[in-house]
Scaffold this motif. Structure first.
Motif, PDB file in Angstrom:
ATOM      1  N   UNK B 215     -23.452  -7.005  -2.630  1.00  0.00           N
ATOM      2  CA  UNK B 215     -23.791  -8.023  -3.626  1.00  0.00           C
ATOM      3  C   UNK B 215     -23.436  -7.548  -5.030  1.00  0.00           C
ATOM      4  N   UNK B 216     -23.676  -6.285  -5.282  1.00  0.00           N
ATOM      5  CA  UNK B 216     -23.362  -5.738  -6.611  1.00  0.00           C
ATOM      6  C   UNK B 216     -21.856  -5.798  -6.874  1.00  0.00           C
ATOM      7  N   UNK B 217     -21.062  -5.548  -5.842  1.00  0.00           N
ATOM      8  CA  UNK B 217     -19.601  -5.594  -6.016  1.00  0.00           C
ATOM      9  C   UNK B 217     -19.122  -7.015  -6.289  1.00  0.00           C
ATOM     10  N   UNK B 218     -19.751  -7.969  -5.605  1.00  0.00           N
ATOM     11  CA  UNK B 218     -19.406  -9.377  -5.874  1.00  0.00           C
ATOM     12  C   UNK B 218     -19.789  -9.752  -7.295  1.00  0.00           C
ATOM     13  N   UNK B 219     -20.969  -9.321  -7.694  1.00  0.00           N
ATOM     14  CA  UNK B 219     -21.437  -9.612  -9.053  1.00  0.00           C
ATOM     15  C   UNK B 219     -20.474  -9.005 -10.071  1.00  0.00           C
ATOM     16  N   UNK B 220     -20.041  -7.775  -9.787  1.00  0.00           N
ATOM     17  CA  UNK B 220     -19.146  -7.082 -10.723  1.00  0.00           C
ATOM     18  C   UNK B 220     -17.828  -7.843 -10.896  1.00  0.00           C
ATOM     19  N   UNK B 221     -17.336  -8.388  -9.802  1.00  0.00           N
ATOM     20  CA  UNK B 221     -16.097  -9.176  -9.864  1.00  0.00           C
ATOM     21  C   UNK B 221     -16.257 -10.365 -10.797  1.00  0.00           C
ATOM     22  N   UNK B 222     -17.366 -11.071 -10.641  1.00  0.00           N
ATOM     23  CA  UNK B 222     -17.590 -12.260 -11.471  1.00  0.00           C
ATOM     24  C   UNK B 222     -17.863 -11.880 -12.919  1.00  0.00           C
TER      25      UNK B 222
END
Lengths: 322, 324
Positions: B215-222
């Motif tokens: 989830x953190x990696x997805x958040x980082x992308x956005x």
């Protein structure tokens, strides 16, 4: 009286070990009273015949797991008195470098997987050691000592089930000294005959006089043979009594003087010594000399322990991880 | 490189280590014929036999205890506690016995055992099948606690855990079993106690592990789209914590967000945050933020379950606030 088939050397060995345990415990009581030994200590005096008799049935490379009252097992399994005494005092020279103490007295080098600060905490260790033996096919056995109180723990039943199902070479040895701290077997256990707690698992059980070193030896030997033949676990109940209270602060209000006398009259060391003299296997002089010899050993061990240094402060973080 | 599911990567690690060392064996509830509640041990019984892949009774304390006994007498058991929620039943054997025996015995024994278990929510299984209890175990000196999120990390760390002479608690996540990742064809191991920088960045450090890492990696992308450049670190091992790698990042970004699914109070975020403060308060430009599980038992209702753990939007919101 029935004649005992025992050679002199063996008689001396059993008697001496029982004396070592008794005097070790008496010495600790003395040291506790003088505040030389700090903390608590669960003393084994009264139950010596069980540790000595059971250990006489196994080989040095067999495993044992001790109890919440474990000094006797350590001595009988070959622990060295000075190192054990030093450990009780938390000294650097102790068998656990002063990190274990009375409640966690252990000597893995002698196949002793340790006493346990948690009542019944050692069932898993014993059962797992049995599993290793089974998988590696080494034909060793495990003696798993525990008290009457531990039979009320869940792990007792989980492990007996596992050992029975997997046919593991473990002899479960219940030392019924009648009390779990202050609560009697009568008050704590739905079953007073503790062998009945093991019989649901379909394993052989027996009850022996835990004040008689030869009765314990013969009873355990029978079950050790059973395990070595690949027939799996068993449980033996040794009826016994602890002379001191649970720990030093225990005023023993839960039991009577008459009851204590009943058991002291059947003392394992006195009765065995008397029997050996009556049967002319030993002379009274030899028994008395042995007692003095052990006193000297204990004096030396105690001196060694008292004079030993405490662990270095740097030991605090040592031996936590490999 | 091949693509494997997380469960397959773990399965492959077990198989390789069992081939490598005859002392390695697997024991737990439903691990043999059934192949594990989440299928992780499937095929192992067929390959290695029932002596080395052992179905046990439903007796968590005995599984842990017997595992310990086998470990101190020469085996290398990998035991499975089917749900971390059930580890409470085995805790005496884990924290009083397994973790302490070496120390209590003055270093005279080794305890080479791996306790595999899985936790976390995501399947609406409610309070007894969804917990994240890693902080209980991080509080016990003598254990090592590993919690990988990717198939690559899971395989490499499990192989190291099996070779380790100390007890290792290896915590998987039920929602990760079906995720895929690249696995090298050749053999490899990864060091226990070493964090991994999963994404390099300069504006803020996000520390997250297990499911929360994804989830953190997805958040980082956005967040990148909005101009916030996140560095994402997976500690991988929670005990001992690789604080050095974390501090290197903090020195660069000066801002920290910690994300985990476990309850906030007394969670590992508190420990990680405090270690950052102890090791370099002056590097921080703002208070450390935590995005954690709600302090409630996990509810069954799917909407409530979702609310009870950090979601990508929560991480984005907190990180944005911190960086404004």
């Amino acid at each position: 009286m029935e004649k005992t088939e025992l050679d002199k050397k063996t008689a001396v060995f059993y008697l001496k070990q029982m004396m070592q345990i008794r005097q070790f415990e008496d010495k600790i009581m003395d040291l506790l009273g003088q505040n030389i030994a700090e903390g608590g200590s669960h003393l084994y005096a009264g139950q010596e015949a069980i540790a000595v008799g059971a250990m006489a049935s196994i080989n040095p490379d067999d495993y044992i797991v001790s109890t919440h009252r474990g000094h006797g097992h350590c001595i009988a399994k070959g622990g060295k008195l000075p190192e054990l005494m030093a450990e009780i005092l938390g000294k650097k020279t102790g068998c656990c470098k002063g990190k274990g103490g009375s409640l966690h007295l252990a000597d893995v080098s002698t196949g002793n997987l340790g006493a346990n600060g948690v009542v019944g905490g050692g069932f898993g260790l014993a059962t797992g050691a049995g599993l290793t033996i089974k998988i590696k096919k080494t034909n060793q056995v495990v003696l798993c000592f525990f008290g009457d109180g531990a039979t009320n723990q869940g792990l007792f039943h989980e492990c007996l089930n596992m050992a029975a199902k997997w046919v593991l070479p473990v002899v479960y040895i219940c030392e019924n000294n009648l009390y779990g701290m202050s609560v009697s077997v009568k008050r704590a256990s739905a079953l007073e005959d503790l062998t009945k707690k093991a019989s649901p698992y379909g394993i052989p059980t027996d009850t022996v006089d835990g004040m008689d070193v030869l009765a314990v030896r013969d009873g355990v030997t029978k079950f050790v043979k059973h395990s070595r033949e690949g027939k799996g676990p068993s449980m033996i109940v040794c009826q016994s009594y602890r002379y001191y209270g649970h720990s030093r602060s225990d005023p023993r209000v839960y039991r009577t003087k008459e009851e204590e006398k009943f058991w002291h009259d059947r003392d394992a060391i006195l009765t065995f010594g008397r029997k050996m003299v009556e049967q002319k296997i030993l002379t009274q002089q030899e028994v008395d000399n042995l007692d003095k010899e052990v006193q000297k050993e204990l004096d030396d061990a105690t001196k060694y322990a008292i004079e030993s240094p405490l662990p270095e402060p740097s030991a605090l973080y040592e031996d936590l991880y490999v | 490189m091949k693509q494997l599911f997380y469960w397959q990567a773990i399965n492959e690690a077990l198989e390789e280590e069992m081939k490598r060392d005859p002392n390695v064996f697997v024991m737990g509830e439903d691990v043999a014929i059934y192949g594990g509640a989440y299928g992780v041990t499937r095929g192992l019984m067929e390959k290695f036999g029932e002596e080395r892949v052992r179905d046990t009774a439903i007796s968590e304390a005995a599984i842990a205890g017997a595992g310990l006994g086998a470990a101190v007498t020469g085996m290398r058991p990998v035991i499975e506690i089917m749900y971390i929620d059930f580890i409470s039943i085995a805790l005496d054997q884990i924290y009083n016995q397994m973790a302490k025996i070496r120390y209590m015995f003055g270093g005279k024994t080794k305890v080479p055992i791996v306790v595999r278990t899985q936790g976390g929510p995501g399947r609406t299984l409610g309070a007894h099948h969804s917990q994240s209890l890693e902080s209980w175990l991080v509080h016990v000196p003598g254990l090592k606690v590993v919690m990988p999120a990717t198939p690559y990390d899971a395989k490499g760390l499990l192989k190291s855990a099996i070779r380790e002479d100390n007890p290792v608690i290896f915590i998987e996540h039920k929602m990760l079993y079906g995720t895929k990742g690249e696995i090298p064809e050749e053999e490899y191991t990864l060091p226990i106690g070493k964090a991994s920088i999963k994404r390099e960045g300069s504006d803020v450090t996000i520390i997250a592990y297990s499911m929360a890492l994804l989830k953190a990696l997805k958040a980082a992308e956005q967040l990148q789209k909005g101009g916030i450049n996140c560095e994402v670190i997976d500690p991988l091992t929670l005990l001992p914590l690789d604080i050095a790698t974390i501090m290197e990042s903090v020195k660069k970004t000066h801002k920290v967000v910690i994300v985990h699914e476990a309850c906030k109070t007394g969670g590992t975020g508190a420990e990680i945050g405090m270690q950052i403060i102890e090791n370099g308060f002056d590097y921080l430009d703002a208070p450390i933020k935590r995005v954690c599980g709600a302090d409630v038992p996990m509810p069954k209702a799917p909407n409530l379950e979702k609310l009870a753990v950090p979601q990508v939007e929560d991480i984005i919101k907190v990180t944005k606030e911190l960086c404004e």
